[in-house]
Design an enzyme around this catalytic site. Structure first.
Site, mmCIF file in Angstrom:
data_model
loop_
_atom_site.group_PDB
_atom_site.id
_atom_site.type_symbol
_atom_site.label_atom_id
_atom_site.label_comp_id
_atom_site.label_asym_id
_atom_site.label_seq_id
_atom_site.Cartn_x
_atom_site.Cartn_y
_atom_site.Cartn_z
ATOM 1 N N MET A 1 -4.532 5.097 -5.417
ATOM 2 C CA MET A 1 -3.657 4.284 -4.587
ATOM 3 C C MET A 1 -2.219 4.774 -4.808
ATOM 4 O O MET A 1 -1.829 5.081 -5.940
ATOM 5 C CB MET A 1 -3.746 2.812 -4.982
ATOM 6 C CG MET A 1 -5.164 2.245 -4.959
ATOM 7 S SD MET A 1 -6.153 2.675 -6.416
ATOM 8 C CE MET A 1 -5.703 1.345 -7.516
ATOM 9 N N CYS B 1 0.865 -1.178 0.000
ATOM 10 C CA CYS B 1 0.000 0.000 0.000
ATOM 11 C C CYS B 1 0.900 1.226 0.000
ATOM 12 O O CYS B 1 1.585 1.487 0.988
ATOM 13 C CB CYS B 1 -0.928 0.043 1.216
ATOM 14 S SG CYS B 1 -1.859 1.585 1.300
#
Length: 395
Positions: free
Chosen positions: A317, A104
């Site tokens: 993201m 992430c």
């Protein structure tokens, strides 16, 4: 019948970039969860509140979106020249699994800040005032991330004037460098697994679409918005409420995953939701972001919309931003062409919540494009710290 009491586990709830996650020090986890396996996965699912047939995460720390169903483990680094090892679990919302296949990028920011808060960085490396360079080993993808974390009076500076579209309030800027972001590592992989900058991707039930498939930051399948009937200005609600549109994106994602060699059969995609990502690009257009703010075509180089865990993402993201910056730096990819083509060191792209600038350093070596690093600014803030409680029989 007797029920197990709740277990208290030290944890910190942190916003990193446009994501939130529950952060743990490895040493604070129950012993059987200190190693990868079923106990750890079950613990994280219960912490987040998954699997949840109501898709609400009412009984857990998750927020029922891909951006908020995340757990992170940090420990002192096992690697030379690194401060911390950072391991990230993307918890599925409606099914019982934790995806460990990727990073992430947003929470990478928080990993740098939390490493200092949690006492995992050598105090000798932390200035009283200035920037602390935290060297992070991203354990999921075996890559180095450098976080430049501001320090005031020996503590992480969390408040500031840096504004990040998709985050409501300003905070202190943290610059992230993703070193050698492409997947040319041990598996003998390549930044472009198919060997091409653009492929004709045959998608069952959809047809043949042009695609740039890249493994940088995170494996990503880029397609042109207009090739699949979009403007590139879409917001979440334009797509996420329509199961047919989402199913079509999943078909494109599965076809890309197969072509990239990430899965061997279409069925495997169900257990690999976190990677690859699917994104669609278009040349600049003026649109209204989800906050109501007007994004002018003249202020961006291109537009990008990306899906995460089967839904259109509310912003972008961080790992996908790395893929965007990397692909934009390489002449001839769909991302580069949407931005106007040619060689470029940085792009500003429009996403549903606003815009984001990402830089990449690319060069040609023996006729192949190599990207040495991707750079972007994010921010992080601790929202809450203490103990998270989980029923003792849950894991």
């Amino acid at each position: 019948m007797a029920h197990a009491a709740q277990v208290k586990i030290p944890a910190t709830y942190i916003r990193g970039g446009t994501s939130k996650g529950v952060f743990f020090r490895l040493q604070d986890l129950p012993e059987r969860c200190q190693v990868p396996g079923e106990a750890r996965d079950k613990l994280f699912m219960r912490v987040i509140g998954s699997p949840d047939p109501y898709s609400a995460h009412i009984d857990g720390m998750g927020g029922a979106t891909s951006s908020t169903s995340k757990c992170v483990i940090l420990s002192k680094s096992s690697q030379p020249e690194h401060d911390v090892d950072y391991l990230y679990g993307q918890v599925s919302i409606d099914s019982a699994f934790v995806d460990w296949s990727g990073n992430c990028g947003n929470l990478s920011t928080a990993a740098g800040a939390f490493a200092i808060h949690a006492g995992l960085v050598d105090p000798a490396r932390i200035p009283d005032n200035g920037i602390c360079v935290v060297r992070i080993w991203q354990a999921n993808i075996q890559k180095t991330i450098i976080a430049h974390v501001p320090i005031t009076n020996g503590e992480v500076q969390e408040t500031g004037d840096f504004e990040l579209d998709g985050v409501t309030f300003p905070a202190a800027e943290i610059v992230l460098e993703f070193l050698d972001p492409s997947d040319d590592g041990e598996e003998g992989g390549s930044m472009f697994p198919t060997g091409n900058l653009v492929d004709d991707l045959e998608v069952p039930g959809v047809g043949t679409v042009k695609a740039t498939m890249i493994t940088a930051g995170i494996p990503t399948v880029f397609v042109n918005a207009e090739d699949i009937g979009y403007q590139g200005t879409e917001l979440r609600e334009d797509i996420n409420s329509d199961p047919a549109q989402l199913a079509r994106f999943e078909q494109i994602r599965i076809a890309g995953a197969l072509r990239m060699g990430l899965i061997k059969t279409p069925e495997e995609a169900a257990k690999r939701q976190h990677t690859p990502k699917i994104a669609f690009v278009s040349p600049p257009k003026t649109y209204q972001a989800s906050s109501g703010k007007q994004i002018e075509a003249s202020d961006v180089d291109l537009l990008v919309r990306a899906l995460s865990m089967g839904k259109l993402h509310h912003a972008m993201m961080g790992t996908c931003a790395v893929a965007i910056g990397t692909a934009a730096a390489i002449p001839g990819t769909l991302v580069n062409l949407a931005a106007g083509g040619g060689e470029r060191e940085a792009v500003r792209f429009g996403h549903p919540s606003g815009s984001l600038r990402v830089g990449a350093e690319a060069k040609q070596v023996d006729g192949q494009w190599v990207v040495t690093k991707a750079i972007m600014s994010r921010s992080a803030r601790i929202l809450m710290e203490g103990n998270v409680r989980v029923p003792g029989d849950a894991f």
